[in-house]
Design a protein around this motif. Structure first.
Motif, PDB file in Angstrom:
ATOM      1  N   THR A  61       3.126   1.081   1.312  1.00 45.06           N
ATOM      2  CA  THR A  61       2.593   0.130   2.286  1.00 45.06           C
ATOM      3  C   THR A  61       1.420  -0.612   1.671  1.00 45.06           C
ATOM      4  O   THR A  61       0.522  -0.001   1.096  1.00 45.06           O
ATOM      5  CB  THR A  61       2.156   0.854   3.566  1.00 45.06           C
ATOM      6  N   VAL A  62       1.486  -1.913   1.768  1.00 40.32           N
ATOM      7  CA  VAL A  62       0.375  -2.740   1.292  1.00 40.32           C
ATOM      8  C   VAL A  62      -0.105  -3.589   2.459  1.00 40.32           C
ATOM      9  O   VAL A  62       0.623  -3.805   3.421  1.00 40.32           O
ATOM     10  CB  VAL A  62       0.794  -3.675   0.131  1.00 40.32           C
ATOM     11  N   PRO A 122      11.232   0.832  -2.696  1.00 37.22           N
ATOM     12  CA  PRO A 122      11.108   0.933  -4.148  1.00 37.22           C
ATOM     13  C   PRO A 122      12.087  -0.010  -4.848  1.00 37.22           C
ATOM     14  O   PRO A 122      13.180  -0.263  -4.342  1.00 37.22           O
ATOM     15  CB  PRO A 122      11.452   2.401  -4.459  1.00 37.22           C
ATOM     16  N   SER A 123      11.681  -0.468  -6.000  1.00 39.42           N
ATOM     17  CA  SER A 123      12.560  -1.267  -6.869  1.00 39.42           C
ATOM     18  C   SER A 123      13.086  -2.524  -6.206  1.00 39.42           C
ATOM     19  O   SER A 123      14.253  -2.880  -6.361  1.00 39.42           O
ATOM     20  CB  SER A 123      13.736  -0.416  -7.379  1.00 39.42           C
ATOM     21  N   HIS A 124      12.233  -3.170  -5.462  1.00 38.28           N
ATOM     22  CA  HIS A 124      12.610  -4.470  -4.918  1.00 38.28           C
ATOM     23  C   HIS A 124      11.452  -5.446  -5.036  1.00 38.28           C
ATOM     24  O   HIS A 124      10.290  -5.063  -4.977  1.00 38.28           O
ATOM     25  CB  HIS A 124      13.037  -4.375  -3.449  1.00 38.28           C
ATOM     26  N   ARG A 125      11.841  -6.685  -5.197  1.00 45.92           N
ATOM     27  CA  ARG A 125      10.895  -7.789  -5.170  1.00 45.92           C
ATOM     28  C   ARG A 125      11.070  -8.473  -3.818  1.00 45.92           C
ATOM     29  O   ARG A 125      12.152  -8.452  -3.244  1.00 45.92           O
ATOM     30  CB  ARG A 125      11.249  -8.723  -6.322  1.00 45.92           C
ATOM     31  N   GLU A 147       5.974  -7.674  -5.650  1.00 48.84           N
ATOM     32  CA  GLU A 147       6.810  -6.708  -6.372  1.00 48.84           C
ATOM     33  C   GLU A 147       6.468  -5.302  -5.951  1.00 48.84           C
ATOM     34  O   GLU A 147       5.312  -4.954  -5.775  1.00 48.84           O
ATOM     35  CB  GLU A 147       6.614  -6.871  -7.874  1.00 48.84           C
ATOM     36  N   SER A 148       7.508  -4.504  -5.803  1.00 45.45           N
ATOM     37  CA  SER A 148       7.339  -3.112  -5.445  1.00 45.45           C
ATOM     38  C   SER A 148       7.274  -2.271  -6.714  1.00 45.45           C
ATOM     39  O   SER A 148       7.288  -2.790  -7.819  1.00 45.45           O
ATOM     40  CB  SER A 148       8.506  -2.682  -4.561  1.00 45.45           C
ATOM     41  N   ASP A 149       7.220  -0.956  -6.539  1.00 48.75           N
ATOM     42  CA  ASP A 149       7.181  -0.068  -7.699  1.00 48.75           C
ATOM     43  C   ASP A 149       8.510  -0.108  -8.441  1.00 48.75           C
ATOM     44  O   ASP A 149       9.549  -0.231  -7.833  1.00 48.75           O
ATOM     45  CB  ASP A 149       6.922   1.376  -7.248  1.00 48.75           C
ATOM     46  N   GLY A 150       8.439   0.048  -9.726  1.00 44.96           N
ATOM     47  CA  GLY A 150       9.656   0.162 -10.518  1.00 44.96           C
ATOM     48  C   GLY A 150      10.287  -1.185 -10.775  1.00 44.96           C
ATOM     49  O   GLY A 150       9.907  -2.189 -10.188  1.00 44.96           O
ATOM     50  N   PRO A 151      11.255  -1.206 -11.674  1.00 40.58           N
ATOM     51  CA  PRO A 151      11.917  -2.480 -11.986  1.00 40.58           C
ATOM     52  C   PRO A 151      12.766  -2.928 -10.808  1.00 40.58           C
ATOM     53  O   PRO A 151      13.390  -2.106 -10.142  1.00 40.58           O
ATOM     54  CB  PRO A 151      12.804  -2.127 -13.185  1.00 40.58           C
TER      55      PRO A 151
END
Ligand SMILES: [Cu+2]
Length: 281
Positions: A61-62, A122-125, A147-151
């Motif tokens: 959460t941001v 996770p892993s989503h832009r 950008e979220s965590d991870g590629p």
């Protein structure tokens, strides 16, 4: 306001794909200089400067923070006009176009800062469109990339044209067609049924019969239109009946695949979102 057929076009074809990345990526760092927004309103011109930064909360959460400035000014803009009942409409779309959020950030009028918590997966832009009407300036739309965590799992989904009907809650929402003639202004009919009959419990949402956001899945161009109740010369006012048949007046959409989210308010004041995928060719 409620009676106007509004149409928002964002993004230029050439610039958008690139711009989403030129704009930088927020989310990995706390605070900092922030990310400049990419002006995204087709036919308009940037008259202000828009900046996003994030503050990390629990997990993924941001808190999204957006502040806008006069183009050469250092003082945040403090005065905004209310548009469709809100000071800011924030559209957040996942990179595979599988999720959509239309949220209304809180505004701190002392600092000119809009804030809204958002939980990433996770892993989503995510593509974030901030739509405001600074007082005396007019509508401005800026796009950011989050950008979220991870590629990122996928930057561009390969999408197929969706069926013309979809079911959300008790409602079946049907478009007259899912292919559009590219670059031609046109009308697209929408009907909403409940138990096989025209829905009778629809109400206006944020001053319009419904809200439709189109995003070109390749260029990220953004269009926001407000369908009119068929046969009505204007929507029926705040909280009034809406639907069950509506017409969207679409601007000429450049060729491409578009994701559409149609939002309307139904029984129990609940807002429903019907997703579609259309081809403009
Ligand atoms: Cu709207």
């Amino acid at each position: 306001m409620a009676g106007r057929t509004r149409c928002r076009l964002s993004g230029t074809l050439a610039a958008v794909t690139l711009a989403a990345f030129v704009g930088g990526v927020a989310g990995a760092s706390v605070g900092g200089a922030g990310q400049p927004g990419v002006f995204a309103l087709l036919g308009g011109a940037p008259k202000i400067f828009s900046q996003l930064w994030t503050e990390h909360g629990q997990g993924l959460t941001v808190t999204l923070k957006i502040r806008q400035y006069q183009i050469h000014g250092k003082t945040p803009i403090l005065s905004y006009d209310v548009d469709m009942q809100k000071l800011m409409h924030l559209i957040v779309v996942r990179d595979d176009f599988a999720t959509f959020a239309h949220i209304h950030p809180a505004f701190d009028a002392a600092t000119g800062t809009f804030s809204e918590p958002f939980t990433e997966e996770p892993s989503h832009r995510y593509y974030v469109y901030a739509d405001t009407t600074p007082h005396g300036i007019g509508q401005q739309v800026f796009r950011f990339t989050l950008e979220s965590d991870g590629p990122p799992a996928s930057l561009r989904a390969s999408l197929a044209i969706s069926p013309a009907s979809t079911t959300v809650g008790p409602y079946t929402v049907t478009l007259a067609r899912t292919t559009l003639a590219a670059s031609h202004p046109q009308t697209l009919d929408v009907s909403i049924l409940e138990n096989g009959k025209p829905a009778s419990d629809l109400r206006t949402y944020l001053g319009a019969a419904a809200h439709a956001v189109f995003i070109n899945t390749a260029t990220l161009a953004y269009v926001h239109v407000h369908p009119m109740v068929s046969g009505a010369t204007m929507t029926t006012g705040m909280g009034g009946p809406a639907g069950p048949r509506m017409q969207m007046r679409l601007p000429g959409l450049p060729a491409g695949m578009y994701k559409l989210w149609l939002q309307f308010r139904g029984a129990g004041n609940q807002v429903y979102t019907a997703p579609f995928t259309l081809l403009s060719r």
